[in-house]
Design an enzyme around this catalytic site. Structure first.
Site, PDB file in Angstrom:
ATOM      1  CG  HIS A 441      -0.446   0.064   2.531  1.00  0.00           C
ATOM      2  ND1 HIS A 441      -1.220   0.318   3.625  1.00  0.00           N
ATOM      3  CD2 HIS A 441       0.819  -0.099   2.994  1.00  0.00           C
ATOM      4  CE1 HIS A 441      -0.470   0.327   4.702  1.00  0.00           C
ATOM      5  NE2 HIS A 441       0.762   0.081   4.358  1.00  0.00           N
ATOM      6  CD  GLU A 442      -0.196   5.935   1.602  1.00  0.00           C
ATOM      7  OE1 GLU A 442       0.381   6.702   0.817  1.00  0.00           O
ATOM      8  OE2 GLU A 442      -1.284   6.194   2.140  1.00  0.00           O
ATOM      9  N   GLY A 443       1.759   2.898  -2.579  1.00  0.00           N
ATOM     10  CA  GLY A 443       2.768   2.766  -3.635  1.00  0.00           C
ATOM     11  C   GLY A 443       3.597   1.520  -3.420  1.00  0.00           C
TER      12      GLY A 443
END
Lengths: 600, 600
Positions: A441-443
């Site tokens: 998550h978050e890239g």
């Protein structure tokens, strides 16, 4: 059982010896603070995390959120924990005194929050999401939006989410299909489906403020056509009271491997063509706004990964000290007593590796927080800009390195506990499951590597990279003057010098238009760059520890010795391994790029 | 959805091109077999695995065994799956025709069993445990024990377990406390507590035959005082009917991170001082018996780890081919269609890494099975002995390498699926959780590394190591004659030559009595040795693939190209990385050994 939230001695080392938190108090914004106020905040965080977050960490995993009549239900322990968190001021730790904040440096805020991440990453996430969403409104929302939505978020009555991903658009946000049509009253009607929205529904807060990426009718294709909207679960009347339920439906919950206590939701916006949204800032600037807030969020993810690693390290250390098993290889008299497994060299290896990973990552995350403070509070615009650029450069490392290596730490913690570690009767398997989310998550890792090599190292003519290299060489110069650190500096210098050469060569490829080739092995680059940065952080810790050791007393002697040994581990066992990645990068090895789909 | 049990083309490659299964049919024991009978067995295994094992793999995970009134309850799908497995003959695949077996080579038996491990590792474990326990009785039990216990096990009416671990004695078996007192009737009374006993209770079989390690009253201390006992759940009358319930109580179930469908039990023997056991073989030889059966069990564990990796690889490959996301770095027109993620270089890296790990491990496991066949059926005693010694040497690698690297493969499969991979709506997260057990059971990684460096490389004057090196050099010589394989051989030779030097140096330390120092970094040695062996297996696969490519037609061309590319990946991306481990070993780096408990 030892306290396994974090090592308080190391926390003090990081804040006051490494990152010089007290010096921040000399800046006007933090003038009301001192070490006592910092320690008071940390002590409160520790108590609440220990007493209200840690006790339901396993229960939240075993009793994951349930979808009941279109809403998500949680175990009852989450709400009072978050209430205590909010009442103690941690939701607004960095905000101004005048809005009820603690006006703490980000360095301290992250250090406080680390306790909650270690104790219960899932429950702490509701707070982190609310902080992220409220920061977005604070930075880019209108005065009216701030009054209507931000104020109750600051008060902890409304929580927030970040609604980006859609079923067909995850890493590729330019392909989102959620639409926003202008309505006569100046608001918008939102229509689309979002997935993996953490905290997308919960029974704790009065209202939920979704920060939704969507496209206006006249949006250009791609990332420059994305706008940001506030979409509340309940509309809010002018007097602040809750109005009608907005047309946002909880379509379902995802069932995750770990991090189960946080609802992961599918949300339908505008099933009944009546989903009201409010444009934040200018049309088509939504992704840029989101990315301006990304540094803080990615520090948060990196710290979350770090703290899961930290909790596992401390638990497995305690176990290793108390678990008798076997004898030394040279003392195999079967009638002798068994030794604690901490005595076995291979167990020490697994503990020392964990220590090097989690304390290295902890230092790195706090460095990021310190840079964030510097980017806001250093005296001159130039200084602030330099701090921000360095933080921008380091952000993909701050996010991805702990996500990879503190997950490895959790793997080692399980191994130390053996069969017990594999059972849910012990906590380490949950840390491992929880932590597996962080590289996603978050890239994702892949996205971070492209961000680093394709964007960050070359931005502003490579200014941030040059500044980083200067700082690394400065630390090396300090180490060179300490004969006790003999041997630690050289592997780092060898890595950094070659990394610099490789970077120039790869950027040359990119400039020459060989984009696919230049970026093909960015994962290798991320590994080598990350190890160079963490190697630097360990050398910096060794310099401080060695200086302190000369006058240390009591338990501090062992503490600093441990720092030196962990630095030795990281710089001799880990850093030189990256020469292999650099050799592949130098050779422009195309093994993966040349692989064909049909050959699999 | 593609078939994700295993790649049938690769299975044929392994059996008939790499390991020459048909040549086994020239040996008297396998004279009734040919490629058709082999393929018929494989086809049956595939069908039963696909139709009866795979469908309840997730259900077994979600509905783990329950402790109800002193017994373990399972989901109802397990029993019919095992019944079909037994009726098809797989429980006795290698046994003689005359006892109802298929008299298959171990090579084929492992290949058949691999289908079940891929489809459902938990349900297949009940069969594997029964095979292990029955093999012990077959090898070391008296005729009377064989009739009473082995025959119903062969018939699939009784299942078996291996009861070694106790609460205070896991890796250190010499410290077990379970006692066996001689009784007047020639049997023994067993008293003690065992934990982590897989299959220790289940409602499927009529009876359970526990193979229990315990100590006789006159036992010398240590591993030479351990005896092996048959301890049935129900006593068995002379006519083969079931008698009274024996004094074996299910004390509880462990709740594992993965592999949940297999009961992991705590068993109490002799709570009422009336637990009947029967001594197998000679007193005090129990551990030796257990270890004589260990090769097969450890091949089984390695193959289990491999197949979990394999299933994840094939699933993530299918996903990558069908999931559109993003565009090539050089084609960022946002109006263009998204490409399948298999097009992205970093996804190819993650797929190629998985392919190299799982197909390398698969080849290695089948090599072990082939050596086991050779140790039993080669014409001369000398040849059989050489095969057995080579298998003994390779066993720690066959067990540990897939356990480590196919777990990494599962980690990459999750990453390819991104957020979906982290949810239980997709299968890859379960493979990852299931596979995490493999570095722990049947001897941890640390134990395997001590076995390799402390025992195996030096046994019989290093004869097995010399034989292995000879085979590796022979493969290198073949590769040297193929210009297309240019560049693949050199990294392997460099690794192997240096490994040889390091081995001699470390053995020199051990001989000189520097045991703690010599063994301190055995984990590094295991990594380098394992990569050398798997690198060899990949070079061997490349040699065969390159030869075949010259005359290949149709889909085979891409298949062999894929083999060559995976070999290139492993030999250029993986093998050279071990120079780092060897450098640390050469330097006798003592960073971990010198770390002090107080410094953590």
């Amino acid at each position: 059982m030892a306290d396994t939230l974090l090592c308080r001695r190391n926390l003090a080392f990081e804040l006051y010896e490494m990152h010089n938190a007290e010096a921040l108090c000399e800046r006007p914004r933090f003038a009301e603070h001192n070490r006592e106020t910092f320690d008071a905040a940390l002590g409160t965080a520790h108590s609440i995390a220990r007493d209200l977050f840690a006790p339901h960490n396993r229960k939240g995993d075993e009793h994951e959120p349930q979808y009941v009549n279109g809403a998500a239900e949680l175990i009852p322990e989450v709400a009072p924990a978050l209430t205590a968190f909010i009442e103690a001021g941690f939701l607004n730790a960095t905000r101004d005194f005048e809005v009820g904040g603690m006006q703490l440096p980000n360095l301290l805020s992250q250090a406080c929050f680390a306790h909650f991440q270690s104790a219960n990453i899932a429950s702490s996430s509701y707070a982190m999401l609310t902080m992220g969403a409220s920061n977005l409104i604070e930075a880019f929302g209108s005065a009216e939006q701030q009054q209507r939505f931000l104020t109750p978020m600051i008060e902890g009555r409304f929580f927030g989410t970040m609604a980006l991903t859609e079923p067909h658009a995850g890493s590729s946000l330019s392909d989102i299909r959620t639409k926003a049509e202008p309505a006569a009253d100046g608001s918008y009607r939102i229509k689309g489906n979002k997935i993996f929205i953490s905290g997308g529904d919960q029974p704790i807060s009065e209202n939920i403020v979704h920060m939704v990426l969507a496209k206006l009718p006249d949006a250009p294709a791609g990332v420059k056509g994305i706008s940001l909207f506030i979409v509340p679960k309940f509309l809010v009347n002018d007097d602040g009271s809750l109005g009608a339920r907005n047309d946002v439906a909880l379509a379902g919950l995802f069932h995750k491997m770990g991090w189960r206590g946080t609802t992961s939701t599918a949300l339908n916006f505008g099933d009944n063509d009546n989903c009201v949204g409010y444009l934040v800032g200018k049309p088509h600037h939504g992704l840029a706004y989101m990315f301006q807030m990304m540094n803080e969020a990615r520090i948060g993810v990196g710290m979350g990964a770090t703290m899961l690693g930290y909790a596992g390290y401390l638990y497995s250390l305690d176990y290793a000290r108390n678990r008798p098993q076997g004898r030394h290889p040279d003392g195999k008299n079967p009638s002798s007593a068994q030794v604690s497994i901490v005595e076995h060299a291979d167990v020490r290896r697994m503990l020392l590796t964990q220590k090097a990973y989690v304390e290295g990552a902890f230092d790195l995350g706090l460095l990021g927080a310190r840079l964030f403070d510097d980017s806001l509070t250093l005296p001159t615009e130039d200084e602030r800009q330099q701090a921000l650029e360095l933080l921008d450069l380091l952000t993909p490392i701050i996010k991805s390195w702990p996500s990879e290596f503190c997950l490895k730490a959790n793997e080692l913690a399980i191994q130390i506990l053996g069969g017990h570690g594999y059972t849910r009767e012990y906590p380490v398997e949950q840390y491992y499951r929880d932590n597996r989310l962080n590289p996603i998550h978050e890239g994702t890792h892949g996205i971070q590597s492209l961000d680093l090599l394709g964007r960050k190292v070359s931005m502003n003519g490579g200014a941030a990279l040059k500044a980083l290299l200067k700082q690394i060489h400065s630390t090396c110069a300090q180490a060179a003057e300490m004969p006790e650190l003999n041997g630690l500096r050289t592997p780092l210098e060898q890595l950094v010098n070659r990394l610099q050469t490789v970077t120039l060569a790869l950027l040359g490829d990119l400039i020459a238009g060989k984009v696919n080739q230049g970026l093909a092995n960015s994962a290798l680059y991320l590994k080598a760059f990350g190890h160079a940065v963490v190697g630097w952080r360990w050398l910096a810790q060794a310099v401080v520890a060695q200086q302190a050791l000369n006058t240390a007393q009591g338990d501090d002697v062992a503490f600093y010795q441990g720092k030196l040994q962990a630095a030795r581990y990281f710089l001799t066992w880990e850093v030189p391994s990256c020469q292999h990645e650099l050799a592949l990068l130098e050779a422009r090895d195309d093994t993966c790029l040349a692989m064909q789909d049909a050959w699999f």
